[in-house]
Design an enzyme around this catalytic site. Structure first.
Site, PDB file in Angstrom:
ATOM      1  N   LYS A 128      -4.163  16.269 -29.549  1.00 32.43           N
ATOM      2  CA  LYS A 128      -5.445  15.857 -30.134  1.00 32.43           C
ATOM      3  C   LYS A 128      -5.240  14.696 -31.108  1.00 32.43           C
ATOM      4  O   LYS A 128      -6.052  13.775 -31.153  1.00 32.43           O
ATOM      5  CB  LYS A 128      -6.100  17.019 -30.897  1.00 32.43           C
ATOM      6  CG  LYS A 128      -6.715  18.068 -29.988  1.00 32.43           C
ATOM      7  CD  LYS A 128      -7.620  18.988 -30.815  1.00 32.43           C
ATOM      8  CE  LYS A 128      -8.113  20.173 -30.008  1.00 32.43           C
ATOM      9  NZ  LYS A 128      -8.873  21.123 -30.839  1.00 32.43           N
ATOM     10  N   LYS A 164     -13.100  21.803 -22.539  1.00 29.07           N
ATOM     11  CA  LYS A 164     -14.426  21.531 -23.084  1.00 29.07           C
ATOM     12  C   LYS A 164     -14.596  20.056 -23.375  1.00 29.07           C
ATOM     13  O   LYS A 164     -15.661  19.506 -23.204  1.00 29.07           O
ATOM     14  CB  LYS A 164     -14.612  22.289 -24.395  1.00 29.07           C
ATOM     15  CG  LYS A 164     -15.009  23.717 -24.215  1.00 29.07           C
ATOM     16  CD  LYS A 164     -15.321  24.271 -25.585  1.00 29.07           C
ATOM     17  CE  LYS A 164     -15.536  25.755 -25.560  1.00 29.07           C
ATOM     18  NZ  LYS A 164     -15.159  26.334 -26.858  1.00 29.07           N
ATOM     19  N   LYS A 167      -5.773  20.971 -17.176  1.00 28.28           N
ATOM     20  CA  LYS A 167      -6.615  22.164 -17.316  1.00 28.28           C
ATOM     21  C   LYS A 167      -8.078  21.789 -17.548  1.00 28.28           C
ATOM     22  O   LYS A 167      -8.370  20.729 -18.107  1.00 28.28           O
ATOM     23  CB  LYS A 167      -6.088  23.072 -18.441  1.00 28.28           C
ATOM     24  CG  LYS A 167      -6.393  22.581 -19.817  1.00 28.28           C
ATOM     25  CD  LYS A 167      -6.333  23.693 -20.864  1.00 28.28           C
ATOM     26  CE  LYS A 167      -6.865  23.099 -22.150  1.00 28.28           C
ATOM     27  NZ  LYS A 167      -7.339  23.968 -23.164  1.00 28.28           N
TER      28      LYS A 167
HETATM   29  P1  AMP Z   1     -11.669  26.613 -26.185  1.00 33.04           P
HETATM   30  O1  AMP Z   1     -12.394  26.026 -25.021  1.00 33.04           O
HETATM   31  O2  AMP Z   1     -10.450  25.823 -26.525  1.00 33.04           O
HETATM   32  O3  AMP Z   1     -12.553  26.954 -27.372  1.00 33.04           O
HETATM   33  O4  AMP Z   1     -11.091  28.011 -25.680  1.00 33.04           O
HETATM   34  C1  AMP Z   1     -11.771  29.247 -25.712  1.00 33.04           C
HETATM   35  C2  AMP Z   1     -10.987  30.262 -24.901  1.00 33.04           C
HETATM   36  O5  AMP Z   1     -10.985  29.902 -23.511  1.00 33.04           O
HETATM   37  C3  AMP Z   1      -9.496  30.362 -25.307  1.00 33.04           C
HETATM   38  O6  AMP Z   1      -9.086  31.719 -25.201  1.00 33.04           O
HETATM   39  C4  AMP Z   1      -8.807  29.519 -24.267  1.00 33.04           C
HETATM   40  O7  AMP Z   1      -7.459  29.924 -24.083  1.00 33.04           O
HETATM   41  C5  AMP Z   1      -9.642  29.786 -23.022  1.00 33.04           C
HETATM   42  N1  AMP Z   1      -9.579  28.634 -22.094  1.00 33.04           N
HETATM   43  C6  AMP Z   1      -9.926  27.352 -22.379  1.00 33.04           C
HETATM   44  N2  AMP Z   1      -9.745  26.551 -21.301  1.00 33.04           N
HETATM   45  C7  AMP Z   1      -9.270  27.351 -20.304  1.00 33.04           C
HETATM   46  C8  AMP Z   1      -8.886  27.119 -18.940  1.00 33.04           C
HETATM   47  N3  AMP Z   1      -8.967  25.918 -18.375  1.00 33.04           N
HETATM   48  N4  AMP Z   1      -8.439  28.181 -18.223  1.00 33.04           N
HETATM   49  C9  AMP Z   1      -8.376  29.411 -18.770  1.00 33.04           C
HETATM   50  N5  AMP Z   1      -8.711  29.696 -20.044  1.00 33.04           N
HETATM   51  C10 AMP Z   1      -9.156  28.686 -20.818  1.00 33.04           C
END
Ligand code: AMP
Ligand code: TRP
Length: 340
Positions: free
Chosen positions: A117, A201, A198
């Site tokens: 980031k 968001k 991956k």
């Molecule tokens: P975030 O989008 O970073 O706020 O992540 C929220 C939750 O979703 C966390 O537990 C991440 O590990 C999970 N997560 C985010 N992106 C992925 C992805 N591409 N595949 C699986 N889990 C994800």
């Protein structure tokens, strides 16, 4: 240090920024829903984490309500899970400060998410670097045993373990050392436009990258139809880089149907190529997402109910986190007046 209940405690968090996508649902939210009742669950909408990169204030308020509504729509049951907003419990900010003072900066400089980031920004905020310390406070204030997250968070949970151990070493046994719980399947859902990165968001608004959980049925069909695959036609699990696109679609299908790899491959043994695969995967995704989307729309109409549920969650969370931060302060030698 002792555990007041016989159930294992679970803590996880999710940021109210960016568009929720299928990776969030499959890698994290779905499991939080499935485990309710069996364990004592705490799920936190981490707005203090969101501001580690600038957020428009109106947008942050809006996204926080949206995420609450979404989690409820996805099946988080406020009677069985303590669902709350991080900034409603002051102990998180206070605990993070205490833990900042036991965390060597070198530990933070090594975090891969921070490095990635920070590399994208001209001016990096201090909060972005200490973000994993706040995350450690989230978990440790609740004496959580388990932290269910996707693969990308493993390093942060390991850091929380190191911080807990160091605190306990310096001030005596106080903090429970948590375990990351990474799902065997679905921990890393990949981008539909680029199956080697991956689904995230921050790229969720890039056309063709993600299925957003608020997408219409047609948008879901279109996104999956456009998913990058390869020039072959074999529909089997194969983790070679060329087959990453097909592998990702099969993984999405596998998580949503709870089938084994053999069963999944058998389902596609008569398919006539990737077009058939994509159609079937799209329908399975729609079956999962459409009912959540309609409950979400209903909840977003009832702001009073959302506010009421936020208040209930915060009160319950405070009853756990406040005594813990007090214990931490006493152990560290602060004078802690009774009214604090
Ligand atoms: P975030 O989008 O970073 O706020 O992540 C929220 C939750 O979703 C966390 O537990 C991440 O590990 C999970 N997560 C985010 N992106 C992925 C992805 N591409 N595949 C699986 N889990 C994800
Ligand atoms: N950093 C996590 C993410 O981006 C969110 C998070 C904050 C979290 N606090 C947490 C996850 C505590 C698990 C436990 O996904």
């Amino acid at each position: 240090m002792s555990d007041p209940t016989s159930k294992r405690r679970v803590f996880s968090g999710i940021q109210p920024s960016g568009n929720l996508h299928l990776g969030n649902y499959l890698g994290a939210i779905r499991r939080w829903v499935d485990e309710q009742g069996e364990k004592e669950n705490f799920i936190c909408v981490v707005d203090l984490h969101a501001v580690t990169v600038y957020q428009d204030p109106d947008e942050l308020r809006d996204q926080t309500r949206r995420l609450m509504a979404f989690l409820l729509a996805a099946g988080i049951d406020p009677r069985r899970t303590t669902l709350f907003v991080q900034s409603h419990v002051r102990a998180h900010a206070e605990g993070a400060w205490l833990l900042n003072c036991v965390t060597p900066i070198g530990w933070l400089e090594r975090m891969t998410q921070y490095k990635a980031k920070a590399a994208k920004q001209e001016s990096v905020l201090t909060g972005l670097m200490t973000y994993p310390v706040l995350q450690a406070a989230d978990i440790l204030l609740y004496s959580a045993h388990e932290v269910p997250v996707g693969e990308d968070q493993k390093q942060h949970i390991e850091l929380a373990r190191d911080i807990a151990q160091r605190y306990n070493h310096l001030y005596g046994p106080t903090l429970v050392v948590p375990e990351p719980m990474i799902p065997k399947v679905g921990a890393r859902i990949m981008g539909l436009d680029d199956p080697t990165a991956k689904m995230s968001k921050s790229s969720a608004s890039v056309r063709g990258h993600a299925v957003a959980l608020t997408d219409s049925d047609d948008e879901i069909r279109r996104a999956i139809k456009r998913a990058v695959t390869d020039s072959g036609r074999e529909i089997v699990f194969d983790d070679s880089p060329e087959k990453a696109g097909v592998n990702n679609l099969l993984t999405i299908y596998q998580v949503l149907t709870s089938k084994s790899q053999d069963e999944v491959e058998a389902d596609f043994s008569t398919a006539r190529g990737y077009g058939d695969l994509k159609k079937t995967v799209a329908e399975v995704v729609i079956d999962a997402v459409a009912p959540i989307r309609s409950r979400y729309e209903e909840l977003m109409e009832d702001r009073g109910e959302l506010d009421r549920l936020m208040a209930i969650g915060a009160e319950r969370a405070r009853s756990i986190a406040e005594p813990k931060v007090r214990e931490m302060k006493e152990k560290m030698g602060f004078i802690v007046p009774a009214e604090l």
